[in-house]
Design a protein around this motif. Structure first.
Motif, PDB file in Angstrom:
ATOM      1  N   SER A 174     -32.560  15.331 -12.120  1.00 25.81           N
ATOM      2  CA  SER A 174     -32.891  14.612 -10.894  1.00 25.81           C
ATOM      3  C   SER A 174     -34.366  14.222 -10.885  1.00 25.81           C
ATOM      4  O   SER A 174     -34.745  13.192 -10.341  1.00 25.81           O
ATOM      5  CB  SER A 174     -32.523  15.440  -9.664  1.00 25.81           C
TER       6      SER A 174
ATOM      7  N   LEU B 232     -34.621  11.159 -13.026  1.00 28.36           N
ATOM      8  CA  LEU B 232     -34.059  10.019 -12.288  1.00 28.36           C
ATOM      9  C   LEU B 232     -35.031   9.510 -11.228  1.00 28.36           C
ATOM     10  O   LEU B 232     -35.175   8.304 -11.018  1.00 28.36           O
ATOM     11  CB  LEU B 232     -32.750  10.435 -11.613  1.00 28.36           C
TER      12      LEU B 232
ATOM     13  N   THR C 213     -24.431   5.835 -16.386  1.00 28.87           N
ATOM     14  CA  THR C 213     -24.420   7.220 -15.915  1.00 28.87           C
ATOM     15  C   THR C 213     -22.977   7.713 -15.863  1.00 28.87           C
ATOM     16  O   THR C 213     -22.032   6.943 -15.772  1.00 28.87           O
ATOM     17  CB  THR C 213     -25.080   7.359 -14.533  1.00 28.87           C
TER      18      THR C 213
ATOM     19  N   ASP D  96     -24.902   9.286  -8.561  1.00 24.27           N
ATOM     20  CA  ASP D  96     -26.126   8.648  -9.058  1.00 24.27           C
ATOM     21  C   ASP D  96     -25.957   7.137  -9.110  1.00 24.27           C
ATOM     22  O   ASP D  96     -26.853   6.380  -8.749  1.00 24.27           O
ATOM     23  CB  ASP D  96     -26.466   9.162 -10.470  1.00 24.27           C
TER      24      ASP D  96
ATOM     25  N   HIS E 262     -28.525   4.893  -6.815  1.00 26.05           N
ATOM     26  CA  HIS E 262     -29.562   4.107  -7.491  1.00 26.05           C
ATOM     27  C   HIS E 262     -29.131   2.663  -7.688  1.00 26.05           C
ATOM     28  O   HIS E 262     -27.942   2.368  -7.801  1.00 26.05           O
ATOM     29  CB  HIS E 262     -29.909   4.741  -8.848  1.00 26.05           C
TER      30      HIS E 262
END
Lengths: 264, 308
Positions: A185, A188, A206, A211, A215
């Motif tokens: 994380s 990221l 991913t 996620d 994102h």
């Protein structure tokens, strides 16, 4: 910024191991798009990224980066347009070389390498500042060999190398999959920060649906070498995991098999 | 067995070790920097000697002859690089193919299997006659030592340049290198050329030193080169971390190899067996990392040091 036009790729054609990885895939990315890519194993996600990067020639189709047709360019020549981070932390850096030497290699991506000195004093200062931004304390270990770093540190360094010179396109191939959840994380977060700051056009694969939803401004799902879902704009912003699963079932006519894709 | 004969043989062993040290640096460049085991060198060693001796016999200056030997070596490296990168032949096989081809070429260069050169009639740079009773600047040990210092300085500079760094990266991680825009194929060819240039130079020096070029002079050179690399790294690896010192340790490795070699001869061991001993020693040392990790593996501690 990126145009993938009707690309086909088959591995081991004509043998018992024949595997059709991409079946006429097409995708266009606008300048500044941050696209997350999900899909099960063997869906063709990495193959698509490798086709863009030019790891091997494609069978059919065209790849255009920022108006330049790169379909015939070898991998090392395309590198000038691209920044890449790989799934395996070992892959993105040269372990036997120093942190600063790795950065200097990345700094010269897309330029001719001659007999000038490999790393200048001014560069060192710049790298020290950029490393300090990562907040990992690497700025005090610039002459350490990269092989001494942890997986997370190496991934952060690779991310910095990929974006040190602003790439036309950033390719992230499950770059947090091999890290523990906390480190993942953090990396990221770093990715988000750099992509937003430099307004980078990005393709991020991913395994983690959450996620993929959190994102980026656009999400695509792949299956059997094709893009089966493409969600952007407001719809992407309001997307939930349940919505995504439902859409997947509608499109593919089957239930999403892998828990791993949801939980990561 | 008397000690005097051993001591007498000592300077010769050092001189030979130094010359083979140049060759071992060449092997080190491919084996350690590029991560390729290059078998070309067995042929290149003789090519270097043959070119140098034949050029001198036909009236050329020693420097011109040695330069030609270096170029010949680099061409051999280029051919292996071509086989490997353009034709996609595995590196070991590519080297073997060039080596075999060089056998014929070497015979054609020399016209026969052996060509001698008279140290009294030609102005040689090094010779086994220049070990004792000559001025220091003419002493072979001194001359080769100076040459090695210059060569290491050149390498140190080169591998610090943009191009040199990209060659190191190519050997370390080719995928990453291509992702950073490095033409790994060209770099491999370049590395092979530089390496074989060193070996060609070493061949020209050995030819002068022993006073003849011989079709068999390179046989097993790769093993001697590897032995020098391994001995050098085993003894000096922990204290010599710097690039220049690492290269120097390879030269020390070659010298130690030749001193041990002389010692074994002095002990009266059948010299026919020496190549076998070399092969066994190299096999054992190359096998140690694998054996260690397989049978003596320590549990990995979190946060421990990874292998650099």
């Amino acid at each position: 910024m990126l145009e993938i036009k009707n690309v086909y790729k088959t591995f081991n054609a004509g043998t018992i191991n024949e595997k059709v990885a991409l079946r006429g895939i097409s995708l266009t990315l606008e300048d500044g798009d941050f696209v997350t890519v999900i899909g099960g194993n063997g869906a063709g996600k990495s193959t698509m990224l490798n086709a863009v990067a030019g790891v091997w020639p494609i069978d059919e189709g065209q790849i255009i980066i920022d108006g330049v047709d790169v379909t015939k360019l070898p991998e090392y020549k395309r590198a000038g347009y691209l920044g890449r981070v790989f799934q395996d932390p070992m892959n993105g850096t040269a372990a036997a070389m120093e942190i600063q030497e790795n950065l200097a290699l990345a700094q010269r991506r897309g330029k001719a390498r001659g007999l000038r000195i490999g790393i200048t004093a001014r560069e060192r200062e710049e790298y020290r500042e950029r490393l300090a931004e990562l907040g990992l304390g690497l700025e005090t270990r610039m002459t350490s060999k990269v092989g001494l770093l942890s997986g997370g540190q190496r991934q952060a360094l690779t991310l910095l190398m990929a974006t040190l010179k602003k790439p036309k396109l950033l390719l992230l191939d499950e770059h947090t999959a091999a890290l523990d959840p906390k480190t993942a994380s953090k990396v990221l977060e770093m990715t988000d920060y750099i992509v937003n700051r430099d307004k980078l056009t990005t393709l991020m694969i991913t395994h983690n649906m959450r996620d993929a939803i959190v994102h980026g401004n656009r999400l695509i799902m792949m299956m059997e070498g094709k893009i089966i879902l493409d969600i952007k704009g407001e719809e992407k912003k309001n997307l939930s995991v349940e919505d995504l699963l439902q859409k997947f079932e509608q499109v593919s006519g089957e239930e999403f098999a892998s828990d791993k894709a949801i939980l990561g | 067995m008397n000690i005097a004969s051993l001591i007498n043989a000592f300077p010769g062993a050092v001189a030979q070790g130094l010359i083979w040290g140049i060759m071992a640096i060449g092997v080190w460049i491919t084996f350690r920097v590029l991560d390729i085991a290059d078998m070309t060198v067995d042929g290149t060693m003789c090519t270097g000697g043959a070119v140098c001796i034949m050029m001198m016999l036909s009236g050329h200056n020693v420097w011109v002859s040695m330069l030609a030997a270096i170029c010949a070596g680099m061409i051999a490296g280029l051919v292996t690089g071509f086989f490997h990168t353009v034709l996609g032949i595995p590196a070991i096989l590519a080297g073997i193919l060039t080596q075999l081809g060089l056998w014929s070429i070497n015979l054609k260069i020399m016209g026969k299997a052996n060509q001698a050169i008279n140290v009294d009639k030609y102005d040689l740079l090094v010779s086994l006659r220049f070990i004792k009773g000559v001025a220091v600047y003419k002493n072979t040990i001194f001359v080769v030592a100076v040459a090695i210092v210059i060569l290491i300085a050149l390498l140190y500079w080169f591998f610090g340049t943009e191009l040199g760094c990209s060659i190191r990266a190519t050997g370390c991680n080719p995928n990453m290198s291509r992702a950073q825009g490095i033409n790994t194929d060209r770099n491999k060819v370049l590395g092979l050329m530089i390496s074989n240039g060193f070996v060609g130079l070493a061949g020209s020096l050995i030819g002068q030193y022993q006073g003849f070029a011989d079709i068999n002079m390179g046989r097993g050179a790769i093993v001697i080169g590897l032995a020098a690399v391994i001995i050098g790294e085993a003894i000096f690896g922990r204290i010599f971390q710097n690039f220049a010192l690492k290269t120097l340790s390879i030269v020390f490795g070659a010298i130690i190899y030749y001193i041990v070699f002389q010692f074994v001869i002095w002990l009266g061991v059948d010299t026919d067996l020496l190549k076998m001993f070399s092969a066994i020693v190299v096999a054992i040392f190359l096998g140690i990392p694998t054996l260690k990790s397989r049978y003596f593996a320590k549990p990995v501690k979190r946060g421990g040091r990874a292998d650099a």
